[in-house]
Design a protein around this motif. Structure first.
Motif, PDB file in Angstrom:
ATOM      1  N   SER A  15     -75.416  50.726 -52.006  1.00 15.96           N
ATOM      2  CA  SER A  15     -75.406  52.180 -52.095  1.00 15.96           C
ATOM      3  C   SER A  15     -76.017  52.602 -53.418  1.00 15.96           C
ATOM      4  CB  SER A  15     -73.977  52.721 -51.969  1.00 15.96           C
ATOM      5  OG  SER A  15     -73.166  52.221 -53.015  1.00 15.96           O
ATOM      6  N   GLY A  16     -76.380  53.879 -53.488  1.00 17.09           N
ATOM      7  CA  GLY A  16     -76.777  54.440 -54.779  1.00 17.09           C
ATOM      8  C   GLY A  16     -78.244  54.747 -54.957  1.00 17.09           C
ATOM      9  N   GLY A  17     -79.086  54.498 -53.986  1.00 17.75           N
ATOM     10  CA  GLY A  17     -80.496  54.806 -54.140  1.00 17.75           C
ATOM     11  C   GLY A  17     -80.765  56.292 -54.011  1.00 17.75           C
ATOM     12  N   GLY A  18     -82.057  56.649 -54.042  1.00 22.22           N
ATOM     13  CA  GLY A  18     -82.417  58.045 -53.877  1.00 22.22           C
ATOM     14  C   GLY A  18     -83.685  58.416 -54.605  1.00 22.22           C
ATOM     15  N   LEU A  19     -83.860  59.724 -54.740  1.00 19.12           N
ATOM     16  CA  LEU A  19     -85.034  60.279 -55.410  1.00 19.12           C
ATOM     17  C   LEU A  19     -84.634  60.735 -56.813  1.00 19.12           C
ATOM     18  CD1 LEU A  19     -87.953  61.440 -55.415  1.00 19.12           C
ATOM     19  CD2 LEU A  19     -86.979  63.520 -54.397  1.00 19.12           C
ATOM     20  N   VAL A  20     -85.423  60.358 -57.803  1.00 22.89           N
ATOM     21  CA  VAL A  20     -85.144  60.736 -59.182  1.00 22.89           C
ATOM     22  C   VAL A  20     -86.464  61.021 -59.880  1.00 22.89           C
ATOM     23  CG1 VAL A  20     -85.167  58.339 -60.013  1.00 22.89           C
ATOM     24  CG2 VAL A  20     -83.850  60.075 -61.258  1.00 22.89           C
ATOM     25  N   GLN A  21     -86.422  61.899 -60.862  1.00 19.39           N
ATOM     26  CA  GLN A  21     -87.621  62.214 -61.635  1.00 19.39           C
ATOM     27  C   GLN A  21     -87.896  61.127 -62.670  1.00 19.39           C
ATOM     28  OE1 GLN A  21     -87.096  66.152 -63.314  1.00 19.39           O
ATOM     29  NE2 GLN A  21     -87.771  67.134 -61.423  1.00 19.39           N
ATOM     30  N   PRO A  22     -89.137  60.986 -63.077  1.00 15.82           N
ATOM     31  CA  PRO A  22     -89.439  60.026 -64.149  1.00 15.82           C
ATOM     32  C   PRO A  22     -88.582  60.294 -65.379  1.00 15.82           C
ATOM     33  CG  PRO A  22     -91.465  60.792 -63.140  1.00 15.82           C
ATOM     34  CD  PRO A  22     -90.362  61.615 -62.546  1.00 15.82           C
ATOM     35  N   GLY A  23     -88.088  59.209 -65.958  1.00 16.64           N
ATOM     36  CA  GLY A  23     -87.188  59.323 -67.099  1.00 16.64           C
ATOM     37  C   GLY A  23     -85.724  59.400 -66.724  1.00 16.64           C
ATOM     38  N   GLY A  24     -85.447  59.561 -65.448  1.00 16.29           N
ATOM     39  CA  GLY A  24     -84.072  59.678 -64.989  1.00 16.29           C
ATOM     40  C   GLY A  24     -83.385  58.336 -64.803  1.00 16.29           C
ATOM     41  N   SER A  25     -82.154  58.415 -64.303  1.00 19.73           N
ATOM     42  CA  SER A  25     -81.331  57.218 -64.125  1.00 19.73           C
ATOM     43  C   SER A  25     -80.725  57.171 -62.734  1.00 19.73           C
ATOM     44  CB  SER A  25     -80.192  57.205 -65.153  1.00 19.73           C
ATOM     45  OG  SER A  25     -80.682  57.157 -66.477  1.00 19.73           O
ATOM     46  N   LEU A  26     -80.478  55.977 -62.273  1.00 21.83           N
ATOM     47  CA  LEU A  26     -79.743  55.727 -61.031  1.00 21.83           C
ATOM     48  C   LEU A  26     -78.917  54.467 -61.227  1.00 21.83           C
ATOM     49  CD1 LEU A  26     -82.364  56.204 -58.142  1.00 21.83           C
ATOM     50  CD2 LEU A  26     -80.361  57.632 -58.577  1.00 21.83           C
ATOM     51  N   ARG A  27     -77.819  54.375 -60.476  1.00 18.00           N
ATOM     52  CA  ARG A  27     -77.051  53.146 -60.452  1.00 18.00           C
ATOM     53  C   ARG A  27     -76.910  52.672 -59.009  1.00 18.00           C
ATOM     54  NH1 ARG A  27     -70.850  51.666 -62.295  1.00 18.00           N
ATOM     55  NH2 ARG A  27     -70.366  52.796 -60.367  1.00 18.00           N
ATOM     56  N   LEU A  28     -77.327  51.454 -58.778  1.00 21.67           N
ATOM     57  CA  LEU A  28     -77.160  50.825 -57.478  1.00 21.67           C
ATOM     58  C   LEU A  28     -75.895  49.973 -57.483  1.00 21.67           C
ATOM     59  CD1 LEU A  28     -80.793  49.578 -56.764  1.00 21.67           C
ATOM     60  CD2 LEU A  28     -79.782  51.824 -56.325  1.00 21.67           C
ATOM     61  N   SER A  29     -75.220  49.957 -56.341  1.00 27.37           N
ATOM     62  CA  SER A  29     -74.025  49.129 -56.168  1.00 27.37           C
ATOM     63  C   SER A  29     -74.201  48.247 -54.944  1.00 27.37           C
ATOM     64  CB  SER A  29     -72.783  50.001 -55.989  1.00 27.37           C
ATOM     65  OG  SER A  29     -72.566  50.844 -57.097  1.00 27.37           O
ATOM     66  N   CYS A  30     -73.559  47.103 -54.977  1.00 27.93           N
ATOM     67  CA  CYS A  30     -73.585  46.174 -53.842  1.00 27.93           C
ATOM     68  C   CYS A  30     -72.205  45.557 -53.721  1.00 27.93           C
ATOM     69  CB  CYS A  30     -74.647  45.110 -54.073  1.00 27.93           C
ATOM     70  SG  CYS A  30     -74.693  43.797 -52.838  1.00 27.93           S
ATOM     71  N   VAL A  31     -71.512  45.899 -52.657  1.00 27.80           N
ATOM     72  CA  VAL A  31     -70.165  45.392 -52.408  1.00 27.80           C
ATOM     73  C   VAL A  31     -70.263  44.216 -51.452  1.00 27.80           C
ATOM     74  CG1 VAL A  31     -67.864  45.925 -51.584  1.00 27.80           C
ATOM     75  CG2 VAL A  31     -69.201  47.680 -52.760  1.00 27.80           C
ATOM     76  N   VAL A  32     -69.654  43.120 -51.849  1.00 30.40           N
ATOM     77  CA  VAL A  32     -69.767  41.861 -51.116  1.00 30.40           C
ATOM     78  C   VAL A  32     -68.471  41.540 -50.396  1.00 30.40           C
ATOM     79  CG1 VAL A  32     -69.980  39.370 -51.418  1.00 30.40           C
ATOM     80  CG2 VAL A  32     -71.513  40.910 -52.665  1.00 30.40           C
TER      81      VAL A  32
END
Length: 114
Positions: free
Chosen positions: A6-23
């Motif tokens: 989870s956690g993807g998406g659209l972001v502007q240059p210079g921005g931040s995102l956090r991806l998660s992966c639950v196992v």
């Protein structure tokens, strides 16, 4: 075995995102975990990895901007992505491996665009 991202998406240059992966379905603490990405018409490439002991490694293209971490109590691996660039646009995949066994997450799209 499931690796649910989870956690993807659209972001502007210079921005931040956090991806998660639950196992689930294997002993998370025994596995090295990694994040790969695949951009259109490019080969899948290793972005970051973290060993079962917590040692980390990064592709040169993301060093200083991305951080991989794991929470063994939550069976979760994260990828914190800062200072994102358009060239980071790709489908990102979670990956777990140990002694010849390996499993992939379903992939999540990250798009960096203004």
């Amino acid at each position: 075995v499931q690796l649910v991202q989870s956690g993807g998406g659209l972001v502007q240059p210079g921005g931040s995102l956090r991806l998660s992966c639950v196992v689930s379905g294997f002993t998370f603490t025994n596995y090295a975990m990694s994040w790969y990405r695949q951009a259109p018409v490019k080969q899948r490439e290793l972005v970051a990895s973290i060993s079962s002991g917590g040692n980390t490694d990064y592709a040169d293209s993301v060093k200083g901007r991305f951080t991989i971490s794991r929470d063994n109590g939550k069976n979760t691996v994260y990828l914190q992505m800062n200072s994102l660039k358009p060239e980071d646009t790709a489908v990102y995949y979670c990956y777990g491996s140990r002694l010849g066994l390996h499993y992939w997450g379903q992939g999540t799209q990250v798009t960096v665009s203004s």
